[in-house]
Each structure stands twice: as structure tokens, then as C-alpha cells.
Design an enzyme around this catalytic site. Sequence first.
Site, PDB file in Angstrom:
ATOM      1  N   PHE A   1      38.533 -34.840  62.739  1.00 14.43           N
ATOM      2  CA  PHE A   1      38.773 -34.718  64.103  1.00 14.43           C
ATOM      3  C   PHE A   1      37.562 -36.209  63.919  1.00 14.43           C
ATOM      4  O   PHE A   1      36.391 -35.948  62.861  1.00 14.43           O
ATOM      5  CB  PHE A   1      38.662 -34.763  64.779  1.00 14.43           C
ATOM      6  CG  PHE A   1      39.314 -33.303  65.462  1.00 14.43           C
ATOM      7  CD1 PHE A   1      40.196 -33.922  65.591  1.00 14.43           C
ATOM      8  CD2 PHE A   1      40.115 -32.434  64.247  1.00 14.43           C
ATOM      9  CE1 PHE A   1      41.855 -33.198  66.091  1.00 14.43           C
ATOM     10  CE2 PHE A   1      41.117 -31.669  64.462  1.00 14.43           C
ATOM     11  CZ  PHE A   1      42.535 -31.822  65.327  1.00 14.43           C
ATOM     12  N   CYS A   2      36.711 -37.074  64.809  1.00  9.67           N
ATOM     13  CA  CYS A   2      36.311 -37.807  64.819  1.00  9.67           C
ATOM     14  C   CYS A   2      34.837 -37.205  65.127  1.00  9.67           C
ATOM     15  O   CYS A   2      35.063 -36.219  65.408  1.00  9.67           O
ATOM     16  CB  CYS A   2      36.424 -38.641  67.101  1.00  9.67           C
ATOM     17  SG  CYS A   2      34.734 -39.813  66.714  1.00  9.67           S
ATOM     18  N   PRO A   3      34.387 -37.768  64.123  1.00  5.95           N
ATOM     19  CA  PRO A   3      33.716 -38.956  63.319  1.00  5.95           C
ATOM     20  C   PRO A   3      34.377 -38.736  62.071  1.00  5.95           C
ATOM     21  O   PRO A   3      34.146 -39.545  61.153  1.00  5.95           O
ATOM     22  CB  PRO A   3      32.910 -39.477  63.431  1.00  5.95           C
ATOM     23  CG  PRO A   3      32.262 -38.390  63.165  1.00  5.95           C
ATOM     24  CD  PRO A   3      32.502 -37.302  63.676  1.00  5.95           C
TER      25      PRO A   3
END
Lengths: 379, 79
Positions: free
Chosen positions: B16-18
Site C-alpha cells: 500500500f501507499c507509499p
Amino acid sequence: MKNILIIGGGTGGCIVANTLAKKLDDDEAQITVISASEQHHYQPGWLYVPFGREDARSLTRPVRSLLKKQINLLIGKVEQLDNENQQVILDNGDTVTYDYLVIATGSVPCPQDIPGLSEGGNHFYTEKDSFALYQILQEFRGGKVVIGVGGLPYKCPVAPLEFTFLFEEFIKEKGLRDKTEITYTFPLNAVFNIPSVAEVAEPILQERNINIETFFNLEEVKADEKKALSLEGTELDYDLLIMIPPHRGVPFLQGHDIADAKGWVKTNKQTLHAGDHKNIWALGDTTDIPISKAGSTAHFEGPVIAKQIVADIRGQELGEDCVYEGHVMCFLETGYSKASIIDFDYSSPPVLKAPNALMHYQKMAFNKAYWYLIPTATI
Amino acid sequence: MENVVITKESDARGSFCPGPLMELIRMVRDAEVGDVLAVISSDAGSQKDLPAWVAKAKHELLGQEDVDGAVKFIIKKTH
């Protein structure tokens, strides 16, 4: 009798050791903690040292004083983990065997990973560096100040934002605000990686006339020219550079089978097992779980590991509370005696309340109560 | 995109981000000028963040392809 070995005398290591000591009878297991330092540091307190709000010497206690008396404490650095033979080798050549191993070795700021950062940059992520920055701020008379995150991952994720807020308050009180330009940098396309935190922090930065430079991944510091350069091609001039270095796991984990090249242990995000090893766990900053590297994370992870070890020793079924659900809680100091609280888990992103005085004083009280409540596993 | 030869590819699905963006940044740091890099991401935030970072860093986004519901971003390191 089983041998439980915990590497690390920080927040996570102390919590696991003391929780196990409370739950297990003396004839069920021998609990040993190996700590690289005789001292346990309350690291969140280093945020306040540069501003003279805390004395770094008051933020440390002997590890021994925080552990229950039946816990064996060894002071030494682990040089090698030999998980095939269930043993670790210390820097003095001693070998310590285990039936259960908990790795709580934390993270290490590595300014040497960015050319010029050691020479040109400052930070507050060690006792020594926080005090050095205190001395620099005592002499500060204004100029261009760049404060930011030099690389991911790093621990105490909101600390660079908090430092920026406290610094702005500090120079305003010294009458230097109109002589000082502040720029805050962050590697991503926002001022923080959690959107709800960024939504609260960005307007505060703007209100206080602090420049924001996002997508700034520090590539090099030219100390002699006083320039900070990003991978994205941005060049920032500075008179004072405060950059949180990228972090790594401890050396003996870097490249080990159970960790990645940077030393983060490949950890199951729910059981906290290290890979497929059913008798090895990791917690806190040590893991590769994409979650905040913070004492709070270790605080909520520690009991999950302790319960699994107790259940295994006693041949009991694992309860539902033997799973870590990603709980993290930490304060966000916004300066001027206000703070907010960030509380979230894997399934619930944080919802921040507007910063207020009550939360700031809760944080101040927590800083003092830490020693009695957290490493001792009282709560 | 059939004529593009990818120098290095990273599958960041599930991260997931980042994560996917930091994976791309890591690859750009390690690559030579002219290399073509590909990152596969299943994170919705990457649709905005990866092209925005490529533009900011003045590299070239050669294209995006669907890979089993995820997106493969193909980037050329230009400097």
C-alpha cells in the site's frame, strides 16, 4: 524448562520480558534479555531537548531497573543470529541458546546513507544529536532553515512535523521569526503519509508561514555550499539543515535470511512471527510491517507475542487476542501548548481531533508516567 | 508498448501507499539513464502519485497497462 531470549532492552523488549515474567512461573521458563546498552532511553523525549524543554540525561534509566528481578539481563551486542541451531553469538564470543526468540532491536538512523548528510545535517534522533542541536539552537540568530524527512522509513513518524511546529514557536519566542525562513520537506506528495494527519498538519504549516516542499527525496547534501538536493531535482539553500536520516535495522539483521537487505525482519503482520519460524517473533521498529515505527506500535504488539509464547509453553489453544490488529496511538504536538492524538489500526484510519491544550498536557503527563507504565508492562 | 524493452520490473501488488512509489524511487536510484522501469501496483493511490512523481522528477511515463486488475506503470529514467 524453556529458554526465552529477547534481543533488545528498549520499549518492545522490556514489555515482552515483563509480560512473560508476570504470566509464567519461574519453573516454566528462563527469560533472558540481551541489550546492547545498559541504558534504556525514552526516545520521544528527544524531540524536546533541542528547545531546552527536556534534559537528555533525564530521559534515560538503567535497563536493569525496568525489568522484573527474575529476568536475566546480558549487556552485549549480538553479532550473529544462527537460527538453525537456535542460538545467537555476542560480540564477546559468548553463545546464548533459545527455545523462543523475540527480536526487538529497533531501528538505527543512518545519515551515512545520504552523501553529505552527516557533515551538513542535524537531527534529534539520538541522545547525542538532540543535545548537539540544542547547542546549535542556542546560537541560532536567524536564516534559512530546512526541516524534513531525509528518507523512508524512519521512526516516530510525526516527530519531524512536531519539531517543525515547536521550532516555529521557539524562534517566535526568541524574536527571530521575521529573520527566519522555514521550509518543511517530505518524500511523498503530501506533508505526511497518512492523509487525515496531512489534512490537519498542512493548514497549520500554512498558517505559520512555513514553506512546504513535497516529493523531496533527499539525494545529497553539499555541506560546503549549504545546499540540499533532492532526487526530483529540487535544490534548497539552507543556513541550518535538520533532516531525519533514513533508518535501517541493526547490522546483524541486514541481509540475514529472516530480514531484507536493510535489516527489517520479514514479519507476519498479525501473528508477528518472523517469516515461517514458529519460535521467532519480531516487534516494534524491527519489523517490515508497513506501519508506524513507534514505541506505541511495540506497546500494542508486545502482549500479542507474550500470549503466544505462554500458550505454546502450556500447550494451550491460541485465543483471539493473540493477533495484532495494527493498533497504534501517538500524540501530535502542534506547538503553542496544543496537541492532537492519532489512534488507528489496520482497518480504521485515524480521525484526528482539532489540536487542543488538554491533549498537550496529556502528552506532558505521559512523558513522565512512561517509566512507570510502559516498559514495566503495567498497562 | 510492444516495442519497449523493460530493463527492470517490480511487482508491488499487495503493498500500500507509499510502498509502490518508494519501490519506483528505489529503482530509479539504482538504474542507469535510459533504463525503462516497470512497477505493478494494486494500490489505488498509485494512479495519482506515481505519474505525479514521474512528472515532478522529470522522467518519462511511457505508459500504463492493465495487469489482472492492477496497473503496470512503465517509466524511462531520463537523467
